[in-house]
Design an enzyme around this catalytic site. Structure first.
Site, PDB file in Angstrom:
ATOM      1  N   HIS A 160       0.871  -1.177   0.000  1.00  0.00           N
ATOM      2  CA  HIS A 160       0.000   0.000   0.000  1.00  0.00           C
ATOM      3  C   HIS A 160       0.909   1.228   0.000  1.00  0.00           C
ATOM      4  O   HIS A 160       1.665   1.444   0.947  1.00  0.00           O
ATOM      5  CB  HIS A 160      -0.896  -0.010   1.249  1.00  0.00           C
ATOM      6  CG  HIS A 160      -1.718   1.243   1.412  1.00  0.00           C
ATOM      7  ND1 HIS A 160      -3.096   1.254   1.399  1.00  0.00           N
ATOM      8  CD2 HIS A 160      -1.353   2.536   1.580  1.00  0.00           C
ATOM      9  CE1 HIS A 160      -3.531   2.489   1.552  1.00  0.00           C
ATOM     10  NE2 HIS A 160      -2.491   3.291   1.675  1.00  0.00           N
TER      11      HIS A 160
ATOM     12  N   ARG B 103      -8.862  14.446   3.031  1.00  0.00           N
ATOM     13  CA  ARG B 103      -8.673  14.997   4.371  1.00  0.00           C
ATOM     14  C   ARG B 103      -7.229  14.773   4.791  1.00  0.00           C
ATOM     15  O   ARG B 103      -6.460  14.130   4.090  1.00  0.00           O
ATOM     16  CB  ARG B 103      -9.598  14.276   5.353  1.00  0.00           C
ATOM     17  CG  ARG B 103      -9.421  12.762   5.266  1.00  0.00           C
ATOM     18  CD  ARG B 103     -10.032  12.019   6.411  1.00  0.00           C
ATOM     19  NE  ARG B 103     -10.118  10.602   6.153  1.00  0.00           N
ATOM     20  CZ  ARG B 103      -9.130   9.723   6.316  1.00  0.00           C
ATOM     21  NH1 ARG B 103      -7.936  10.131   6.749  1.00  0.00           N
ATOM     22  NH2 ARG B 103      -9.288   8.443   6.043  1.00  0.00           N
TER      23      ARG B 103
HETATM   24  P1  ADP Z   1     -11.037   1.764   2.927  1.00  0.00           P
HETATM   25  O1  ADP Z   1     -11.684   2.975   2.358  1.00  0.00           O
HETATM   26  O2  ADP Z   1     -12.000   0.876   3.656  1.00  0.00           O
HETATM   27  O3  ADP Z   1      -9.789   2.056   3.702  1.00  0.00           O
HETATM   28  P2  ADP Z   1      -9.423   1.002   0.611  1.00  0.00           P
HETATM   29  O4  ADP Z   1      -9.963   0.897  -0.766  1.00  0.00           O
HETATM   30  O5  ADP Z   1      -8.587   2.180   0.938  1.00  0.00           O
HETATM   31  O6  ADP Z   1     -10.629   0.869   1.654  1.00  0.00           O
HETATM   32  O7  ADP Z   1      -8.598  -0.307   0.942  1.00  0.00           O
HETATM   33  C1  ADP Z   1      -8.073  -0.546   2.228  1.00  0.00           C
HETATM   34  C2  ADP Z   1      -7.122  -1.718   2.179  1.00  0.00           C
HETATM   35  O8  ADP Z   1      -7.787  -2.880   1.667  1.00  0.00           O
HETATM   36  C3  ADP Z   1      -5.934  -1.520   1.275  1.00  0.00           C
HETATM   37  O9  ADP Z   1      -4.879  -0.838   1.907  1.00  0.00           O
HETATM   38  C4  ADP Z   1      -5.579  -2.976   0.982  1.00  0.00           C
HETATM   39  O10 ADP Z   1      -4.935  -3.551   2.106  1.00  0.00           O
HETATM   40  C5  ADP Z   1      -6.919  -3.639   0.859  1.00  0.00           C
HETATM   41  N1  ADP Z   1      -7.403  -3.641  -0.547  1.00  0.00           N
HETATM   42  C6  ADP Z   1      -8.206  -2.748  -1.146  1.00  0.00           C
HETATM   43  N2  ADP Z   1      -8.420  -3.046  -2.444  1.00  0.00           N
HETATM   44  C7  ADP Z   1      -7.743  -4.190  -2.690  1.00  0.00           C
HETATM   45  C8  ADP Z   1      -7.546  -5.062  -3.842  1.00  0.00           C
HETATM   46  N3  ADP Z   1      -8.125  -4.789  -5.016  1.00  0.00           N
HETATM   47  N4  ADP Z   1      -6.764  -6.152  -3.692  1.00  0.00           N
HETATM   48  C9  ADP Z   1      -6.177  -6.460  -2.512  1.00  0.00           C
HETATM   49  N5  ADP Z   1      -6.320  -5.704  -1.394  1.00  0.00           N
HETATM   50  C10 ADP Z   1      -7.090  -4.593  -1.473  1.00  0.00           C
END
Ligand code: ADP
Length: 456
Positions: free
Chosen positions: A210, A293
């Site tokens: 990430h 934010r």
């Molecule tokens: P939120 O808004 O709930 O934080 P995100 O879209 O930012 O959701 O995703 C949070 C975490 O979920 C990411 O940092 C990753 O660990 C996991 N994640 C999100 N999308 C994927 C994906 N397509 N494949 C694998 N892991 C994912």
């Protein structure tokens, strides 16, 4: 240009202190709002004024838009800073603030709405020229449609909530058989958590990191990036340790993805601080969302750039032009942030309560953002974040040693915290080498359990 003389801090905990600190240094008077559970809290004590806005449950206090508007009106404030969480990404609240001729310290309500809908956000990212995770173009409701799409993009797939946040409302499906129940569970959970059952599908990446890019933009079309943060150390999709720079990026790649992100954000006409989140796998970036934010982990960026992000956020909200150009931004050293939560280090049971003794770490390169003090009663009504230990050193290796040294100095009695989890993470070879993915921590914790079981 609007001048801000007095600002309402519409938040609590360590982030409220962070905002009060920036405002005070800028000569801006502060008004804290607090629930009855927080009457004795540090943010209420450190602000110039403090007003009680309701009982402990967030919906009756920190999420009560009207109560907060009244506080601004009655105290003669000219701006409201929503902080992180609560109303920070609430379009309706931002509209309300602007309708009362007050400054919302954040982006325009339109951008809050756009990025709050993760399907619309992904579409906007595509239009702005960013690479996204392959998946559905929009909402998915029909099982047959989902099955066809999942086969096209290939299993495993991830079902995500359009209104999701905080890592909630996500379900992995590894086969046709799993897909149907994953769809209905995700949708049900999304409805329960966010009041919105809409879900979409993405390819589930098996081994990504990430990596997120910090953006700073004014209302005059100037956009710069402040490099990346690597937040791959996660549990249940929630960040535990963050660092900058990412051990996975070269200087060239950093400059490239940073500039590409800044260009996209400029294209979208965005102002304020913001973070574009990507998954990074096999040399490719995939946009997942934009947070409109300040982020909890913003201090790691501050530590290696020497900038005060909240100061800049307030300045651009007041209409000032960015005082920095991209070439003014220099990265120096390596920083980590350890999130200190009031929870058991390994079974993650929350442990709010009375902090009987508290000694934070100090010394060269150590910053602690926390609202704790000896005698503080951590209420059970809010999230478990008790503070953040942020460390900077000239290189990653020394920064890790410094983190361990800081942990050793920290004493928190009365409540259980996850300090031991951080100690565990910092001592793992994989973490030390920097070669990890978002799934690493959960795997390492599983192995630890197995080893503990075998040792019995
Ligand atoms: P939120 O808004 O709930 O934080 P995100 O879209 O930012 O959701 O995703 C949070 C975490 O979920 C990411 O940092 C990753 O660990 C996991 N994640 C999100 N999308 C994927 C994906 N397509 N494949 C694998 N892991 C994912």
């Amino acid at each position: 240009m609007a001048k801000i003389n007095k600002i309402v801090i519409a938040n609590r905990g360590e982030i409220a202190l962070r905002l009060i600190r920036a405002a005070r240094e800028m000569g801006i008077a502060t008004v804290a709002v607090h629930s009855t559970a927080d009457a004795d809290s540090m943010h209420a004590r450190l602000a110039d004024e403090a007003v009680c806005i309701g009982p402990p449950p967030s919906k009756d206090s920190y999420l009560d838009k009207r109560a907060i508007m009244s506080v601004a009106e009655l105290t003669g404030a000219d701006a409201i800073h929503p902080g992180v969480g609560f109303l920070a990404e609430n379009q309706e609240f931002a509209e309300m603030v602007e309708a009362h001729d007050l400054i919302f310290v954040g982006p325009s309500p339109r951008h809050l709405g756009l990025m709050g809908d993760k399907i619309a956000a992904k579409q906007a990212a595509i239009e702005a020229g960013l690479p996204v995770v392959p998946g559905s173009d929009g909402a998915i409701s029909d099982v047959d449609e989902a099955r066809k799409l999942a086969r096209d993009i290939g299993y495993p797939v991830l079902i995500k909530a359009a209104s999701g946040g905080g890592g909630r409302g996500m379900k992995v499906a590894r086969s046709d058989e799993e897909l149907e129940s994953a769809l209905s569970t995700a949708s049900r959970e999304a409805k329960a958590a966010f009041g919105d059952p809409v879900v979409y599908i993405e390819k589930y990446l098996d081994n990504p990191r990430h990596i997120e890019i910090q953006i700073l933009a004014d209302a005059h079309g100037n956009v710069i990036h402040l490099g990346e943060r690597d937040c791959s150390v996660q549990r249940r999709h929630q960040k535990v340790v963050e660092e900058a720079p990412s051990p996975a990026l070269s200087e060239e790649l950093r400059a490239e993805i940073g500039q590409r992100t800044a260009d996209a954000v400029k294209f979208l006409g965005y102002r304020s601080v913001g973070t574009v989140e990507y998954l990074y796998q096999d040399g490719e970036f995939y946009f997942i969302e934009m947070n409109t934010r300040l982020q909890v982990e913003h201090p790691v960026t501050e530590m290696i750039t020497g900038l005060d992000l909240v100061e800049h956020q307030i300045r651009v909200a007041a209409g000032e032009k960015l005082s920095l150009r991209q070439e003014d931004v220099k990265f120096d050293g390596h920083a980590f942030e350890l999130r200190v939560n009031a929870e058991h280090p390994f079974n993650f049971m929350p442990s709010p309560g009375l902090v009987t003794a508290y000694h934070p770490p100090g010394g060269v390169g150590v910053r602690v953002d926390s609202h704790m003090f000896a005698g503080y009663r951590m209420p059970p009504h809010y999230d478990s974040l008790a503070g953040k230990i942020i460390v900077r050193a000239r290189d990653r290796e020394l920064a890790i040693k410094r983190c361990l040294r800081a942990l050793m100095e920290t004493h928190i009695d009365g409540i259980t915290t996850n300090l031991e989890l951080h100690d565990f993470i910092l001592r793992q070879d994989a973490f030390r080498s920097g070669d990890i993915t978002i799934h690493w921590l959960e795997q390492a914790l599983e192995e630890r359990e197995v080893a503990a079981g075998a040792g019995k």
